[in-house]
Design a protein around this motif. Structure first.
Motif, short mmCIF file in Angstrom:
data_model
loop_
_atom_site.label_atom_id
_atom_site.label_comp_id
_atom_site.label_asym_id
_atom_site.label_seq_id
_atom_site.Cartn_x
_atom_site.Cartn_y
_atom_site.Cartn_z
N ARG A 115 0.82 -1.22 0.00
CA ARG A 115 0.00 0.00 0.00
C ARG A 115 0.85 1.27 0.00
O ARG A 115 0.51 2.25 0.65
CB ARG A 115 -0.97 0.01 1.18
N ALA A 118 -0.08 5.23 -4.88
CA ALA A 118 -1.36 5.89 -5.12
C ALA A 118 -1.51 6.18 -6.61
O ALA A 118 -0.54 6.55 -7.28
CB ALA A 118 -1.45 7.20 -4.34
N ASN A 120 -3.80 8.53 -9.05
CA ASN A 120 -4.73 9.67 -9.04
C ASN A 120 -5.20 9.99 -7.61
O ASN A 120 -6.36 10.31 -7.38
CB ASN A 120 -5.94 9.39 -9.95
N GLY A 121 -4.25 9.86 -6.66
CA GLY A 121 -4.52 10.21 -5.28
C GLY A 121 -5.15 9.12 -4.43
O GLY A 121 -5.33 9.30 -3.23
N LYS A 122 -5.45 7.97 -5.01
CA LYS A 122 -6.08 6.88 -4.28
C LYS A 122 -5.14 5.69 -4.18
O LYS A 122 -4.56 5.25 -5.17
CB LYS A 122 -7.37 6.46 -5.00
N ILE A 123 -4.98 5.15 -2.95
CA ILE A 123 -4.09 4.00 -2.74
C ILE A 123 -4.61 2.78 -3.51
O ILE A 123 -5.79 2.45 -3.45
CB ILE A 123 -3.99 3.65 -1.23
N VAL A 124 -3.70 2.13 -4.24
CA VAL A 124 -4.03 0.90 -4.96
C VAL A 124 -3.01 -0.16 -4.55
O VAL A 124 -1.81 0.08 -4.64
CB VAL A 124 -3.98 1.10 -6.49
N TYR A 129 -3.25 -4.40 -11.25
CA TYR A 129 -4.10 -3.29 -11.66
C TYR A 129 -3.63 -2.75 -13.02
O TYR A 129 -2.44 -2.53 -13.22
CB TYR A 129 -4.04 -2.18 -10.61
N ASP A 135 -3.25 8.39 -16.08
CA ASP A 135 -3.08 8.03 -14.67
C ASP A 135 -1.81 8.65 -14.11
O ASP A 135 -0.74 8.56 -14.72
CB ASP A 135 -3.00 6.50 -14.50
N LYS A 140 3.21 7.08 -2.01
CA LYS A 140 2.45 7.91 -1.07
C LYS A 140 3.39 8.76 -0.20
O LYS A 140 4.53 8.37 0.09
CB LYS A 140 1.53 7.06 -0.20
#
Length: 200
Positions: A115, A118, A120-124, A129, A135, A140
């Motif tokens: 983790r 990120a 686009n600002g969201k944790i993936v 993926y 993108d 982070k």
């Protein structure tokens, strides 16, 4: 999850892959074989080896790999072989490696799973993926200042970034500029042979 515990350099020798494609900057001193002339592979053997190369380089097991192949067959652009390689190349763990945010492909997979990434600002945290043009991918903020990433940045500073990506190693941030084309994918895999294998 199933894992191949065979030493990496041994697998590289068996599949005739330079360790550098995995981000490993060393070679084994041992030579494969005993000096005898290597046996000529059958057509099937050659095709199978190409599939094993792709699975090994990208760290994909058999079932997900077949899923990638079936998806590649259904895409309406490019050949099945080209589409297969593009699908593998746009995996998040591969992109982290390509951007220089990890020293090796296995480290890239670990970084995503832990983790630290990120989009686009969201944790993936899913290594498989699929990234897409536009993108923005970054480590982070909480992890950027760690010694680990300072060491990684120093180690990968000279890595060539593919044209379909842009990277700022100082900020540990990158962007997917476009989808990769087949000629921008430099892994030593004959995708046509993989298609022939699955179409038998």
């Amino acid at each position: 999850m199933a894992r191949d515990m065979t030493p990496v350099l041994k697998r590289c020798r068996a599949l005739d892959i330079e360790p550098a494609y995995l981000g490993i900057d060393k070679k084994s001193n041992r030579h494969s074989g005993n000096g005898a002339r290597p046996k000529k592979k059958s057509e099937y053997g050659t095709q199978l080896q190409e599939k094993q190369k792709a699975k090994f380089i990208y760290g994909v097991l058999e079932k997900p790999f077949r899923n990638y192949f079936e998806k590649a067959e259904k895409l309406h652009y490019g050949t099945t072989g080209e589409n297969l390689m593009i699908l593998l190349e746009t995996r998040l763990d591969n992109v982290i490696f390509r951007l220089g945010f990890a020293r090796t492909r296995s480290e890239a997979k670990q970084i995503v799973s832990h983790r630290h990434v990120a989009i686009n600002g969201k944790i993936v945290n899913i290594p498989s993926y699929a990234v897409k043009p536009g993108d923005v991918i970054e480590i982070k903020d909480a992890a950027k200042s760690s010694q680990r990433y300072k060491d990684i940045a120093e180690s990968t500073n000279g890595r060539i970034i593919p044209e379909w990506l842009s990277a700022d190693l100082d900020k540990l941030s990158g962007k997917v500029v476009a989808m990769p084309t087949a000629d921008q994918i430099d892994v030593p895999v004959n995708a046509v042979a993989i298609v022939e294998l699955y179409n038998k």
